[in-house]
Design a protein around this motif. Structure first.
Motif, PDB file in Angstrom:
ATOM      1  N   ASN A  36      47.196  -9.798   6.636  1.00  0.00           N
ATOM      2  CA  ASN A  36      46.484 -10.898   7.294  1.00  0.00           C
ATOM      3  C   ASN A  36      45.714 -10.410   8.508  1.00  0.00           C
ATOM      4  N   GLY A  37      44.464 -10.822   8.593  1.00  0.00           N
ATOM      5  CA  GLY A  37      43.679 -10.513   9.779  1.00  0.00           C
ATOM      6  C   GLY A  37      43.123  -9.101   9.815  1.00  0.00           C
ATOM      7  N   ALA A  38      43.283  -8.335   8.732  1.00  0.00           N
ATOM      8  CA  ALA A  38      42.812  -6.939   8.718  1.00  0.00           C
ATOM      9  C   ALA A  38      41.288  -6.852   8.730  1.00  0.00           C
ATOM     10  N   GLY A  39      40.631  -7.914   8.229  1.00  0.00           N
ATOM     11  CA  GLY A  39      39.165  -7.912   8.208  1.00  0.00           C
ATOM     12  C   GLY A  39      38.583  -7.952   6.801  1.00  0.00           C
ATOM     13  N   LYS A  40      39.397  -8.278   5.837  1.00  0.00           N
ATOM     14  CA  LYS A  40      38.930  -8.282   4.439  1.00  0.00           C
ATOM     15  C   LYS A  40      37.838  -9.338   4.228  1.00  0.00           C
ATOM     16  N   SER A  41      38.142 -10.569   4.663  1.00  0.00           N
ATOM     17  CA  SER A  41      37.152 -11.642   4.473  1.00  0.00           C
ATOM     18  C   SER A  41      35.908 -11.385   5.304  1.00  0.00           C
ATOM     19  N   THR A  42      36.097 -10.799   6.464  1.00  0.00           N
ATOM     20  CA  THR A  42      34.937 -10.489   7.304  1.00  0.00           C
ATOM     21  C   THR A  42      34.035  -9.472   6.612  1.00  0.00           C
ATOM     22  N   GLU A  83      37.173 -17.044  -0.214  1.00  0.00           N
ATOM     23  CA  GLU A  83      38.574 -17.342   0.056  1.00  0.00           C
ATOM     24  C   GLU A  83      38.728 -18.861   0.161  1.00  0.00           C
ATOM     25  N   GLN A 192      45.512  -9.808  -1.266  1.00  0.00           N
ATOM     26  CA  GLN A 192      46.785  -9.527  -0.586  1.00  0.00           C
ATOM     27  C   GLN A 192      47.807  -9.091  -1.619  1.00  0.00           C
TER      28      GLN A 192
HETATM   29  P1  ATP Z   1      43.438 -12.970   5.585  1.00  0.00           P
HETATM   30  O1  ATP Z   1      44.038 -12.203   4.485  1.00  0.00           O
HETATM   31  O2  ATP Z   1      44.471 -13.619   6.466  1.00  0.00           O
HETATM   32  O3  ATP Z   1      42.325 -13.870   5.178  1.00  0.00           O
HETATM   33  P2  ATP Z   1      41.502 -10.988   6.439  1.00  0.00           P
HETATM   34  O4  ATP Z   1      41.891  -9.574   6.235  1.00  0.00           O
HETATM   35  O5  ATP Z   1      40.562 -11.588   5.467  1.00  0.00           O
HETATM   36  O6  ATP Z   1      42.804 -11.868   6.588  1.00  0.00           O
HETATM   37  P3  ATP Z   1      39.609 -11.791   8.436  1.00  0.00           P
HETATM   38  O7  ATP Z   1      39.635 -13.233   8.032  1.00  0.00           O
HETATM   39  O8  ATP Z   1      38.431 -11.000   8.057  1.00  0.00           O
HETATM   40  O9  ATP Z   1      40.907 -11.061   7.896  1.00  0.00           O
HETATM   41  O10 ATP Z   1      39.816 -11.714   9.996  1.00  0.00           O
HETATM   42  C1  ATP Z   1      39.624 -10.521  10.766  1.00  0.00           C
HETATM   43  C2  ATP Z   1      39.744 -10.857  12.248  1.00  0.00           C
HETATM   44  O11 ATP Z   1      38.651 -11.660  12.652  1.00  0.00           O
HETATM   45  C3  ATP Z   1      41.006 -11.662  12.608  1.00  0.00           C
HETATM   46  O12 ATP Z   1      41.451 -11.208  13.862  1.00  0.00           O
HETATM   47  C4  ATP Z   1      40.518 -13.079  12.697  1.00  0.00           C
HETATM   48  O13 ATP Z   1      41.297 -13.836  13.585  1.00  0.00           O
HETATM   49  C5  ATP Z   1      39.090 -12.902  13.188  1.00  0.00           C
HETATM   50  N1  ATP Z   1      38.210 -13.962  12.677  1.00  0.00           N
HETATM   51  C6  ATP Z   1      37.934 -14.232  11.384  1.00  0.00           C
HETATM   52  N2  ATP Z   1      37.060 -15.256  11.274  1.00  0.00           N
HETATM   53  C7  ATP Z   1      36.778 -15.640  12.537  1.00  0.00           C
HETATM   54  C8  ATP Z   1      35.947 -16.652  13.098  1.00  0.00           C
HETATM   55  N3  ATP Z   1      35.201 -17.458  12.344  1.00  0.00           N
HETATM   56  N4  ATP Z   1      35.922 -16.767  14.453  1.00  0.00           N
HETATM   57  C9  ATP Z   1      36.665 -15.937  15.241  1.00  0.00           C
HETATM   58  N5  ATP Z   1      37.456 -14.970  14.764  1.00  0.00           N
HETATM   59  C10 ATP Z   1      37.533 -14.810  13.441  1.00  0.00           C
END
Ligand code: ATP
Length: 235
Positions: A36-42, A83, A192
């Motif tokens: 969680n929060g690694a940055g995958k969705s970003t 997602e 995940q």
């Molecule tokens: P998950 O599996 O929980 O979806 P993830 O690997 O996809 O996690 P991201 O959603 O890319 O992770 O989030 C990466 C970082 O960026 C996290 O610290 C998150 O809190 C932050 N983040 C993501 N979206 C936003 C946003 N819209 N505004 C501010 N911070 C964000």
């Protein structure tokens, strides 16, 4: 097909991606795993232009898309199943699919795509007039993937397609991903469920707090001790 070079992506002052590089070759299934929060969705959002990278570059089939608008990125051939699915609950299955074809004009080709999607997901065909909001979680996931396919993507980004699904449905979705790949669609799979993802992928990348910490063939990652401990629930 897709080359990401050292991208940094911010949400305001939050530094979400800290120099991510990866590549996806034509025909591959590549998975991006991480907690969680690694940055995958970003990473997905940076590719699709919804959270553009502030530095580094993203090249798709030789074209720099780093700062391109989302709709033009779709036009070039990148489809996304986001997602949380994000289907339009008040609209029918058919209307959701139609929205997926928004970048296309040729009615004959669009009609052929409906048939392809309905062949892949007969369940959606049966329910084509049903409101998307009343579909089960698994059906909504099929719809999100089907909608992405309606743009006729060369590269399909799948963000956590197994999330919240019962194990038998997870298996079905993964089988469908392989089937879609065999039709010639290259796939970047965010998961995940590393165990399942590594079973169908050719290669994988591990993302930790905005950085790629490991990349290898899916086979090698499956037997890597660190990956097993952190993501596969075994030592
Ligand atoms: P998950 O599996 O929980 O979806 P993830 O690997 O996809 O996690 P991201 O959603 O890319 O992770 O989030 C990466 C970082 O960026 C996290 O610290 C998150 O809190 C932050 N983040 C993501 N979206 C936003 C946003 N819209 N505004 C501010 N911070 C964000």
């Amino acid at each position: 097909m897709l080359e990401i070079h050292d991208i940094h992506t911010y949400y305001g002052s939050i530094h979400a991606l800290k120099g991510v590089s990866l590549e996806v070759l034509e025909g591959e299934i590549v998975t991006l795993i991480g907690s969680n929060g690694a940055g995958k969705s970003t990473t997905v959002s940076s590719i699709t232009g919804t959270a553009p990278a502030s530095s580094g570059s993203i090249i798709f089939n030789g074209q720099d898309i780093t700062k391109m608008k989302s709709c033009n990125i779709t036009r070039l051939g990148i489809g996304v199943s986001p997602e949380g699915r994000e289907v339009f609950g008040g609209l029918s299955v058919q209307d959701n699919l139609q929205i997926g074809a928004f970048t296309r004009k040729n009615k004959k080709e669009i009609a052929a795509s409906y048939e392809e999607v309905y062949d892949l997901f007969p369940r959606l065909k049966e329910r084509r007039k049903q409101s998307a909001g009343t579909l089960s979680g698994g059906e909504q996931q099929m719809l999100a993937i089907g909608r992405a396919l309606m743009s006729k993507p060369k590269l399909l980004l799948l963000d956590e397609p197994s999330m919240g699904l019962a194990p038998n449905l997870v298996e079905m979705i993964f089988e469908l991903i392989v089937k879609i790949n065999k039709t010639g669609v290259t796939i970047l799979l965010i998961e995940q469920n590393a165990n399942m993802a590594l079973q169908i992928a050719d290669r994988g990348y591990v993302l930790e707090t905005g950085r790629v910490t490991l990349s290898d063939s899916a086979k090698a990652l499956q037997t890597n001790d660190d990956v097993r401990k952190a993501y596969l629930g075994s030592a």
